[in-house]
Design an enzyme around this catalytic site. Structure first.
Site, short mmCIF file in Angstrom:
data_model
loop_
_atom_site.label_atom_id
_atom_site.label_comp_id
_atom_site.label_asym_id
_atom_site.label_seq_id
_atom_site.Cartn_x
_atom_site.Cartn_y
_atom_site.Cartn_z
N ASP A 177 3.76 28.53 -15.35
CA ASP A 177 4.71 27.63 -16.00
C ASP A 177 4.98 27.98 -17.45
O ASP A 177 5.80 27.33 -18.10
CB ASP A 177 4.28 26.16 -15.86
CG ASP A 177 3.03 25.82 -16.62
OD1 ASP A 177 2.32 26.73 -17.09
OD2 ASP A 177 2.73 24.61 -16.74
N CYS A 302 2.03 21.58 -19.31
CA CYS A 302 0.59 21.60 -19.04
C CYS A 302 -0.04 20.22 -19.21
O CYS A 302 -1.03 19.90 -18.55
CB CYS A 302 -0.12 22.55 -20.00
SG CYS A 302 0.40 24.26 -19.92
#
Length: 313
Positions: A177, A302
């Site tokens: 990501d 995150c």
């Protein structure tokens, strides 16, 4: 069963259309992880708990997390998990629009620790970095083929596209990501290193990823549309540190909104915001300063985890 959730220091991350550590994708029709741009019931976050992890930066990373939580709470319900003895302070920092619940959390990486939600229907494509997943610090003794088979079974994936990533150049072994993110089926934004980035940096994992994606098709046979998402100039940003994650790809899609980092390089911040606005034209693009989170090796994505469903009133 291989590990999907361990510590941020060793695991990969979810991204874009996925909601599972280590993967980026839209799941198949039998089971699916809802695309992140679909409706959320709420966002989960986690209060940084330990001075042994953050040292003197603990107050500052808490400021970053509270800032992100307050920003998201303008668009959808936010639940912050905090240790019971830290709940009162977390509530004060986050404000009354954020629900703070008592839970024995260790750190802020909600993407690694919150439950994964799967349901029926989906597009069936998943992107994943081999450096993070086929790694003894995450799935010891498990081959790539075994990991792929178990992911397909667990998440209903039809096609897995493996990206090399890079080992040992950042604390996550190249979580996906921070590298590549779906914005629509078959459309991805790819992190691109600034021209002055050292050649041995984890950021250059994007070169191999671009080569793979330019030749690949998704589960429906569509070629990928790959759009570069350039990083800021490290000499212009306000943050610092050996583990600083300067990618804009670690954005979070919430209800009617997208949250992205603001690094302080005005030209790069503006360019990245424009790219995200182009791909999410009907959503507000909200820039948030997260220098301490980024210095700890992470980003907004995150530190958040979405629960799919009808928005909580």
């Amino acid at each position: 069963m291989f590990s999907l959730c361990k510590s941020h220091r060793t695991d990969n991350e979810a991204a874009g259309a996925a909601s599972t550590p280590g993967v980026e994708g839209t799941a198949a029709k039998e089971l699916r992880m809802g695309a992140e741009w679909e409706s959320h019931a709420r966002t989960f976050m986690s209060w940084p708990a330990l001075e042994s992890v953050w040292g003197e930066d603990l107050p500052y990373v808490r400021e970053d997390i509270a800032r992100v939580a307050r920003a998201i709470a303008d668009y959808e319900y936010v639940v912050m998990m905090a240790r019971p003895d830290q709940r009162k302070a977390a509530q004060k920092a986050c404000g009354r629009d954020v629900e703070v619940i008592p839970l024995e959390v260790d750190d802020l990486w909600a993407r690694d620790t919150v439950l994964v939600f799967v349901e029926d229907d989906g597009e069936g494509t998943l992107l994943i970095t081999e450096s993070s997943i086929v790694n003894d610090n995450r799935n010891p003794g498990k081959s790539r083929d075994l990991i792929e088979a178990e992911i397909k079974q667990t998440l209903g994936i039809k096609k897995v596209i493996w990206l090399a990533g890079v080992r040992g150049q950042d604390i996550t072994d190249a979580h996906v990501d921070s590298l590549v993110r779906f914005t629509a089926p078959g459309v991805v934004l790819l992190d691109r290193a600034h021209p002055d980035t050292p050649p041995d940096s984890w950021s250059h994992a994007s070169d191999q990823a671009k080569a793979v994606l330019s030749k690949a098709t998704d589960a429906e046979g569509r070629p990928f549309e790959v759009i570069d998402l350039p990083q800021p100039d490290l000499y212009e940003i306000t943050g610092e540190g050996d583990d600083f994650v300067s990618t804009y790809a670690n954005f979070y899609v919430a209800n009617e909104s997208v949250f992205m980092p603001k690094f302080g390089d005005r030209e790069a911040d503006k360019r990245a915001r424009s790219i995200l606005q182009e791909h999410f034209p009907e959503r507000d693009i909200v820039q948030v300063r997260i220098d301490t989170i980024a210095a700890g090796g992470g980003g907004i994505h995150c530190s958040t985890h979405d629960e799919p469903g009808k928005p909580v009133d």
